[in-house]
Design a protein around this motif. Sequence first.
Motif, PDB file in Angstrom:
ATOM      1  N   GLU A   1       0.835  -1.194   0.000  1.00  0.00           N
ATOM      2  CA  GLU A   1       0.000   0.000   0.000  1.00  0.00           C
ATOM      3  C   GLU A   1       0.873   1.249   0.000  1.00  0.00           C
ATOM      4  O   GLU A   1       1.702   1.460   0.876  1.00  0.00           O
ATOM      5  N   VAL A   2       0.697   2.105  -0.987  1.00  0.00           N
ATOM      6  CA  VAL A   2       1.505   3.309  -1.143  1.00  0.00           C
ATOM      7  C   VAL A   2       1.039   4.386  -0.166  1.00  0.00           C
ATOM      8  O   VAL A   2      -0.167   4.629  -0.025  1.00  0.00           O
ATOM      9  N   SER A   3       1.990   5.042   0.514  1.00  0.00           N
ATOM     10  CA  SER A   3       1.617   6.103   1.444  1.00  0.00           C
ATOM     11  C   SER A   3       2.208   7.451   1.034  1.00  0.00           C
ATOM     12  O   SER A   3       1.478   8.395   0.749  1.00  0.00           O
ATOM     13  N   GLU A   4       3.536   7.571   0.957  1.00  0.00           N
ATOM     14  CA  GLU A   4       4.196   8.853   0.690  1.00  0.00           C
ATOM     15  C   GLU A   4       5.650   8.599   0.366  1.00  0.00           C
ATOM     16  O   GLU A   4       6.129   7.467   0.442  1.00  0.00           O
ATOM     17  N   GLY A   5       6.382   9.664   0.026  1.00  0.00           N
ATOM     18  CA  GLY A   5       7.818   9.570  -0.126  1.00  0.00           C
ATOM     19  C   GLY A   5       8.496   9.875   1.199  1.00  0.00           C
ATOM     20  O   GLY A   5       7.838  10.187   2.197  1.00  0.00           O
ATOM     21  N   ALA A   6       9.816   9.803   1.230  1.00  0.00           N
ATOM     22  CA  ALA A   6      10.536  10.129   2.457  1.00  0.00           C
ATOM     23  C   ALA A   6      10.329  11.587   2.834  1.00  0.00           C
ATOM     24  O   ALA A   6      10.164  11.918   4.006  1.00  0.00           O
ATOM     25  N   VAL A   7      10.330  12.469   1.824  1.00  0.00           N
ATOM     26  CA  VAL A   7      10.141  13.904   2.080  1.00  0.00           C
ATOM     27  C   VAL A   7       9.135  14.511   1.108  1.00  0.00           C
ATOM     28  O   VAL A   7       9.152  15.713   0.870  1.00  0.00           O
ATOM     29  N   THR A   8       8.282  13.685   0.551  1.00  0.00           N
ATOM     30  CA  THR A   8       7.327  14.164  -0.449  1.00  0.00           C
ATOM     31  C   THR A   8       5.966  13.508  -0.257  1.00  0.00           C
ATOM     32  O   THR A   8       5.840  12.472   0.389  1.00  0.00           O
ATOM     33  N   ASN A   9       4.960  14.116  -0.855  1.00  0.00           N
ATOM     34  CA  ASN A   9       3.675  13.451  -1.094  1.00  0.00           C
ATOM     35  C   ASN A   9       3.640  13.046  -2.546  1.00  0.00           C
ATOM     36  O   ASN A   9       4.290  13.665  -3.400  1.00  0.00           O
ATOM     37  N   ILE A  10       2.881  12.015  -2.857  1.00  0.00           N
ATOM     38  CA  ILE A  10       2.786  11.546  -4.229  1.00  0.00           C
ATOM     39  C   ILE A  10       1.328  11.495  -4.663  1.00  0.00           C
ATOM     40  O   ILE A  10       0.422  11.256  -3.853  1.00  0.00           O
ATOM     41  N   ALA A  11       1.108  11.749  -5.950  1.00  0.00           N
ATOM     42  CA  ALA A  11      -0.219  11.643  -6.546  1.00  0.00           C
ATOM     43  C   ALA A  11      -0.090  10.934  -7.882  1.00  0.00           C
ATOM     44  O   ALA A  11       0.954  10.993  -8.532  1.00  0.00           O
ATOM     45  N   PHE A  12      -1.158  10.272  -8.283  1.00  0.00           N
ATOM     46  CA  PHE A  12      -1.184   9.527  -9.539  1.00  0.00           C
ATOM     47  C   PHE A  12      -2.299  10.067 -10.427  1.00  0.00           C
ATOM     48  O   PHE A  12      -3.326  10.550  -9.945  1.00  0.00           O
ATOM     49  N   PHE A  13      -2.095   9.958 -11.731  1.00  0.00           N
ATOM     50  CA  PHE A  13      -3.078  10.447 -12.702  1.00  0.00           C
ATOM     51  C   PHE A  13      -3.580   9.274 -13.525  1.00  0.00           C
ATOM     52  O   PHE A  13      -2.798   8.549 -14.147  1.00  0.00           O
ATOM     53  N   ASP A  14      -4.911   9.066 -13.493  1.00  0.00           N
ATOM     54  CA  ASP A  14      -5.479   7.920 -14.220  1.00  0.00           C
ATOM     55  C   ASP A  14      -6.001   8.288 -15.602  1.00  0.00           C
ATOM     56  O   ASP A  14      -6.682   7.496 -16.247  1.00  0.00           O
ATOM     57  N   GLY A  15      -5.663   9.482 -16.047  1.00  0.00           N
ATOM     58  CA  GLY A  15      -6.139   9.967 -17.342  1.00  0.00           C
ATOM     59  C   GLY A  15      -7.287  10.947 -17.200  1.00  0.00           C
ATOM     60  O   GLY A  15      -7.568  11.729 -18.113  1.00  0.00           O
ATOM     61  N   THR A  16      -7.929  10.919 -16.041  1.00  0.00           N
ATOM     62  CA  THR A  16      -9.047  11.832 -15.754  1.00  0.00           C
ATOM     63  C   THR A  16      -8.880  12.506 -14.404  1.00  0.00           C
ATOM     64  O   THR A  16      -8.964  13.730 -14.293  1.00  0.00           O
ATOM     65  N   ASP A  17      -8.663  11.682 -13.363  1.00  0.00           N
ATOM     66  CA  ASP A  17      -8.567  12.190 -11.988  1.00  0.00           C
ATOM     67  C   ASP A  17      -7.135  12.117 -11.472  1.00  0.00           C
ATOM     68  O   ASP A  17      -6.345  11.251 -11.869  1.00  0.00           O
ATOM     69  N   VAL A  18      -6.846  13.023 -10.547  1.00  0.00           N
ATOM     70  CA  VAL A  18      -5.617  12.936  -9.762  1.00  0.00           C
ATOM     71  C   VAL A  18      -5.961  12.174  -8.483  1.00  0.00           C
ATOM     72  O   VAL A  18      -6.891  12.544  -7.757  1.00  0.00           O
ATOM     73  N   VAL A  19      -5.232  11.100  -8.225  1.00  0.00           N
ATOM     74  CA  VAL A  19      -5.527  10.210  -7.100  1.00  0.00           C
ATOM     75  C   VAL A  19      -4.431  10.326  -6.051  1.00  0.00           C
ATOM     76  O   VAL A  19      -3.246  10.110  -6.336  1.00  0.00           O
ATOM     77  N   TRP A  20      -4.837  10.663  -4.834  1.00  0.00           N
ATOM     78  CA  TRP A  20      -3.902  10.768  -3.708  1.00  0.00           C
ATOM     79  C   TRP A  20      -4.063   9.520  -2.836  1.00  0.00           C
ATOM     80  O   TRP A  20      -5.178   9.193  -2.429  1.00  0.00           O
ATOM     81  N   PRO A  21      -2.987   8.798  -2.535  1.00  0.00           N
ATOM     82  CA  PRO A  21      -3.106   7.598  -1.698  1.00  0.00           C
ATOM     83  C   PRO A  21      -3.696   7.929  -0.335  1.00  0.00           C
ATOM     84  O   PRO A  21      -3.382   8.966   0.256  1.00  0.00           O
ATOM     85  N   ASP A  22      -4.546   7.044   0.168  1.00  0.00           N
ATOM     86  CA  ASP A  22      -5.185   7.308   1.462  1.00  0.00           C
ATOM     87  C   ASP A  22      -4.555   6.528   2.612  1.00  0.00           C
ATOM     88  O   ASP A  22      -5.119   6.465   3.702  1.00  0.00           O
ATOM     89  N   ALA A  23      -3.373   5.947   2.386  1.00  0.00           N
ATOM     90  CA  ALA A  23      -2.645   5.297   3.478  1.00  0.00           C
ATOM     91  C   ALA A  23      -2.097   6.371   4.417  1.00  0.00           C
ATOM     92  O   ALA A  23      -2.085   7.559   4.082  1.00  0.00           O
ATOM     93  N   PRO A  24      -1.646   5.989   5.618  1.00  0.00           N
ATOM     94  CA  PRO A  24      -1.102   6.977   6.555  1.00  0.00           C
ATOM     95  C   PRO A  24       0.006   7.812   5.914  1.00  0.00           C
ATOM     96  O   PRO A  24       0.930   7.275   5.285  1.00  0.00           O
TER      97      PRO A  24
END
Length: 265
Positions: free
Chosen positions: A164-187
């Motif tokens: 389960e993806v949460s974040e980077g060491a010093v970053t937040n991450i987001a993914f693009f599915d072609g329509t929406d930007v998805v932010w992981p909801d893990a801690p």
Amino acid sequence: MTTTALAQRIEVDGRPATAESLLWPALVQTGHFTAMQVRGGKVRGLDRHLARLDAATRELFGHGVDGEHVRGLVRHILRDDITEASVRVYVHAPDGQPSHLVTVRPPTVLPATMEARAQSLRSVAYQRPFAHIKHLGGFAQARHAELARGAGFDEVLLTGPGGEVSEGAVTNIAFFDGTDVVWPDAPHLSGITMQLVRSRLPAAGLPTRQAPVTLADLPSYAAAFVTNAWGVRPVRRIDDVVYGIDEKLMAAVAGAYEDVPWDAL
């Protein structure tokens, strides 16, 4: 990216740091901080930085933080001769009352092009404890990042059970599915830049949502990007999954961030 590892000014509660005043921060890791970029004596999302400091101080030490006091401490250390800087405000409680350590370094400037900013990430099985707090004592994430850089990566992607993806060491991450930007909801830590960008993306034509993301899901996404106090950067690859740099997406994301007003200190 240009920066330096050494602080050029350090003050504790508005006074020049001394060996005595630095003894507690050096020996005790119970504390938290916020990091901000100052340009022209102003900061993006200043109210969010102050709210972060207040919330974490209440949770850790049972006291609130006076935002105007913190602003005054930052203005004091910058004085009249520094208008561009990387500033960190740390909060400790050596006598049970909040104490503020403020550091100033030269500003961090990202490369102008998204191609030059692009990051490669290596996934690691680790999640930050008490992830919602920007706390001290991050040895594990720092060590994972060092090992990743030694293996040719720029940053790590922290993951939990089942990848389960949460974040980077010093970053937040987001993914693009072609329509929406998805932010992981893990801690994860709700980064200030992430908050600012996320709140403005819908107006830029990019719907956002929070959802579970696992390592197995990564090939299904068209693109990804990371955010932190330095700004926004595209992700080139995660492990063996390669992403193209979506210039249209990154222009919208970077534009949303650039449109955030600067707040006077």
